[in-house]
Design an enzyme around this catalytic site. Structure first.
Site, PDB file in Angstrom:
ATOM      1  N   ASN A   1     -14.639 -79.619  31.991  1.00  0.00           N
ATOM      2  CA  ASN A   1     -15.441 -79.721  33.821  1.00  0.00           C
ATOM      3  C   ASN A   1     -16.004 -80.550  33.542  1.00  0.00           C
ATOM      4  OD1 ASN A   1     -16.387 -78.375  36.321  1.00  0.00           O
ATOM      5  ND2 ASN A   1     -16.705 -76.556  34.619  1.00  0.00           N
TER       6      ASN A   1
ATOM      7  N   ARG B   1     -10.489 -80.263  35.270  1.00  0.00           N
ATOM      8  CA  ARG B   1     -10.510 -79.378  36.383  1.00  0.00           C
ATOM      9  C   ARG B   1     -11.147 -80.089  37.265  1.00  0.00           C
ATOM     10  NH1 ARG B   1     -16.101 -77.309  38.896  1.00  0.00           N
ATOM     11  NH2 ARG B   1     -15.511 -76.002  40.875  1.00  0.00           N
TER      12      ARG B   1
ATOM     13  N   HIS C   1     -12.508 -72.860  44.401  1.00  0.00           N
ATOM     14  CA  HIS C   1     -13.154 -71.742  43.096  1.00  0.00           C
ATOM     15  C   HIS C   1     -11.266 -71.274  43.694  1.00  0.00           C
ATOM     16  CE1 HIS C   1     -17.355 -71.171  44.670  1.00  0.00           C
ATOM     17  NE2 HIS C   1     -17.630 -72.280  43.809  1.00  0.00           N
TER      18      HIS C   1
ATOM     19  N   ARG D   1     -26.245 -73.233  50.053  1.00  0.00           N
ATOM     20  CA  ARG D   1     -25.804 -74.406  50.902  1.00  0.00           C
ATOM     21  C   ARG D   1     -26.518 -73.553  51.947  1.00  0.00           C
ATOM     22  NH1 ARG D   1     -20.330 -74.692  47.432  1.00  0.00           N
ATOM     23  NH2 ARG D   1     -21.795 -75.601  45.704  1.00  0.00           N
TER      24      ARG D   1
ATOM     25  N   ILE E   1     -23.341 -64.040  40.212  1.00  0.00           N
ATOM     26  CA  ILE E   1     -24.781 -62.492  40.661  1.00  0.00           C
ATOM     27  C   ILE E   1     -23.385 -61.454  41.103  1.00  0.00           C
ATOM     28  CG2 ILE E   1     -25.338 -62.087  43.302  1.00  0.00           C
ATOM     29  CD1 ILE E   1     -25.941 -65.020  43.897  1.00  0.00           C
TER      30      ILE E   1
ATOM     31  N   GLU F   1     -12.310 -69.854  34.217  1.00  0.00           N
ATOM     32  CA  GLU F   1     -11.537 -70.577  34.218  1.00  0.00           C
ATOM     33  C   GLU F   1     -10.863 -71.018  33.812  1.00  0.00           C
ATOM     34  OE1 GLU F   1     -14.956 -71.683  37.342  1.00  0.00           O
ATOM     35  OE2 GLU F   1     -13.722 -71.753  38.841  1.00  0.00           O
TER      36      GLU F   1
HETATM   37  P1  AMP Z   1     -22.869 -69.395  38.750  1.00  0.00           P
HETATM   38  O1  AMP Z   1     -23.267 -70.399  39.954  1.00  0.00           O
HETATM   39  O2  AMP Z   1     -21.722 -68.472  38.373  1.00  0.00           O
HETATM   40  O3  AMP Z   1     -23.421 -70.006  37.099  1.00  0.00           O
HETATM   41  O4  AMP Z   1     -24.269 -68.214  39.159  1.00  0.00           O
HETATM   42  C1  AMP Z   1     -25.232 -68.420  39.100  1.00  0.00           C
HETATM   43  C2  AMP Z   1     -26.049 -67.978  39.440  1.00  0.00           C
HETATM   44  O5  AMP Z   1     -26.510 -66.519  38.853  1.00  0.00           O
HETATM   45  C3  AMP Z   1     -27.852 -68.275  39.516  1.00  0.00           C
HETATM   46  O6  AMP Z   1     -28.586 -68.792  40.834  1.00  0.00           O
HETATM   47  C4  AMP Z   1     -28.457 -66.858  39.663  1.00  0.00           C
HETATM   48  O7  AMP Z   1     -28.517 -66.572  41.222  1.00  0.00           O
HETATM   49  C5  AMP Z   1     -27.617 -65.761  39.450  1.00  0.00           C
HETATM   50  N1  AMP Z   1     -27.240 -64.958  38.226  1.00  0.00           N
HETATM   51  C6  AMP Z   1     -26.896 -65.923  36.969  1.00  0.00           C
HETATM   52  N2  AMP Z   1     -27.376 -65.174  35.464  1.00  0.00           N
HETATM   53  C7  AMP Z   1     -28.016 -63.844  36.111  1.00  0.00           C
HETATM   54  C8  AMP Z   1     -28.319 -63.174  35.729  1.00  0.00           C
HETATM   55  N3  AMP Z   1     -28.343 -62.740  34.283  1.00  0.00           N
HETATM   56  N4  AMP Z   1     -29.159 -62.226  36.230  1.00  0.00           N
HETATM   57  C9  AMP Z   1     -28.993 -61.512  37.565  1.00  0.00           C
HETATM   58  N5  AMP Z   1     -28.603 -62.506  38.402  1.00  0.00           N
HETATM   59  C10 AMP Z   1     -27.951 -64.160  38.023  1.00  0.00           C
END
Ligand code: AMP
Length: 408
Positions: A8, A89, A178, A238, A329, A383
């Protein structure tokens, strides 16, 4: 048994995982960060070990070589030939791909032709594909597209109401993103819907990038991201969907160029732009709990956008059997899940077990109560395993997705 690698890549990063297939056992995983900068970061996890070093990767070619050499140095493989397939990816597959495809010259040319739609991503993917081709010239590769799962949308769901000759001439339409994650969530989520005829799932991939997809019988019927990943719900940096004239108005009142405003909507908006604090929802939620008004507003907009799309897709699907929360999140932030569920409660009868929800972080669980009208689950997405499965099936088992795959 065969070793299959997934890749990726971004413009300055290269994430990898090496699997033993078909067992889906992860042998190692890691990341090359800051490619092209003087102080690179190379992380590799294998067994219970994690090594972090600071090599210099002037380009993706050097990073690719270092990744496979590290497999030998760490005793993960003895010979490069043990790697039997690579799955890359690819963010944008445009109208060409509705499933993974063998990474041959035709696939390469099509991905290249789509660079204008995903300039940072598709260009980096091609650079990375070529780098691995040089390091492992005999290893077959496939391309797995973020857009492929969304190719089952109907014209009424993917066509934008602009002059139709533009749609036709420039292939301007909703492609989504996604898709590999939403497909995984649909496949995993089905276990909660045993005996349900024509199961309807709304999957919420909510991370720093975020998208929501309506799925019927395992097929995407609508998705929130648009021509590019700027569309849909508000995200870390965004905007998501807005009145299109906001763009023109900001250009005219600020005197910024169209490109500057486009970058602002991509990189300085969303949680970061509204809160003025951070693009990370954890920071914004912490500030909101202290009463910081812009942080409160950022969270309200975010939760409302998610609930709005779920409501829209409930209507689109004629009901819903399961809502899935996933990604950074969705998997880890119980407060967002709780607040969205509250917004859905009176109209859709969604009820979650609040105590259970608060304890779920990064693991799978059904968090709805037995009397909820729609089931709600948290499912960590994966993924990479989807890419590894396709690479194994297409390159090793020899199962080509000829009908589904190309030239749709
Ligand atoms: P992703 O792009 O799926 O890796 O998600 C990243 C976002 O998920 C981060 O900017 C946080 O806002 C949220 N996030 C990641 N880890 C945690 C956690 N342990 N607790 C709460 N929010 C998290």
């Amino acid at each position: 048994m065969a070793k299959v690698m997934t890749i990726n890549s971004g413009s300055s990063s290269l994430k990898f995982k090496l699997y033993e297939m078909p067992e889906e056992k992860v042998l190692c995983s890691g990341n090359c960060e800051r490619i092209g900068l003087p102080d690179g970061i190379f992380t590799i996890k294998y067994g219970d070990k994690k090594d972090v070093t600071n090599p210099s990767f002037p380009n993706h070619g050097v990073a690719a070589k270092l990744v496979v050499q590290s497999f030998i140095e760490k005793g993960i493989i003895k010979d490069f030939n043990e790697i039997k397939a690579i799955g890359h990816r690819i963010v944008q597959g445009g109208k060409y791909f509705s499933a993974s495809a063998m990474f041959d010259a035709d696939t390469e040319a099509k991905i290249e032709s789509l660079v204008p739609l995903a300039p940072l991503h598709n260009a980096a993917h091609l650079t990375c594909f070529r780098a691995f081709k040089e390091v492992l010239p005999n290893c077959p590769a496939i391309a797995t597209f973020d857009t492929a799962f969304h190719q089952t949308m109907s014209p009424a769901d993917y066509t934008f109401p602009i002059p139709y000759e533009l749609t036709e001439k420039y292939d301007i339409r909703r492609y989504g993103a996604h898709g590999t994650s939403h497909k995984y969530l649909a496949q995993e989520g089905i276990k909660y819907l045993e005996g349900v005829k024509n199961p309807r799932i709304i999957s919420c991939h909510i991370g720093s990038g975020a998208s929501i997809t309506a799925i019927e019988n395992g097929k995407c019927v609508a998705t929130s991201m648009g021509l590019t990943p700027l569309g849909g719900i508000m995200m870390g940096t965004r905007t998501g969907d807005m009145d299109p004239s906001v763009f023109n108005y900001v250009v005219s009142v600020t005197g910024k160029s169209a490109e500057e405003v486009y970058q602002m909507f991509n990189k300085k908006s969303g949680f970061l732009g509204v809160s003025g604090i951070s693009n990370d929802s954890r920071d914004v939620l912490a500030a909101a709990e202290k009463g910081e008004p812009h942080a409160v507003l950022a969270n309200q907009i975010f939760n409302r956008r998610i609930a709005d799309f779920i409501g829209q897709y409930y209507v689109r699907l004629g009901g819903c059997d399961l809502i899935v929360f996933s990604a950074g999140i969705g998997e880890n932030e119980p407060r967002t899940r709780r607040d969205v569920a509250h917004l859905l409660e009176s109209a859709l009868g969604v009820k979650i077990d609040e105590e259970l929800n608060m304890s779920i972080r990064g693991k799978e669980a059904l968090i709805s109560t037995p009397d909820s009208k729609i089931k709600v689950a948290v499912i960590p997405t994966d993924e990479e395993v989807m890419i590894a499965r396709d690479a194994y099936n297409m390159c090793i088992v020899g199962k080509y997705y000829e009908i589904e795959s190309k030239n749709c």
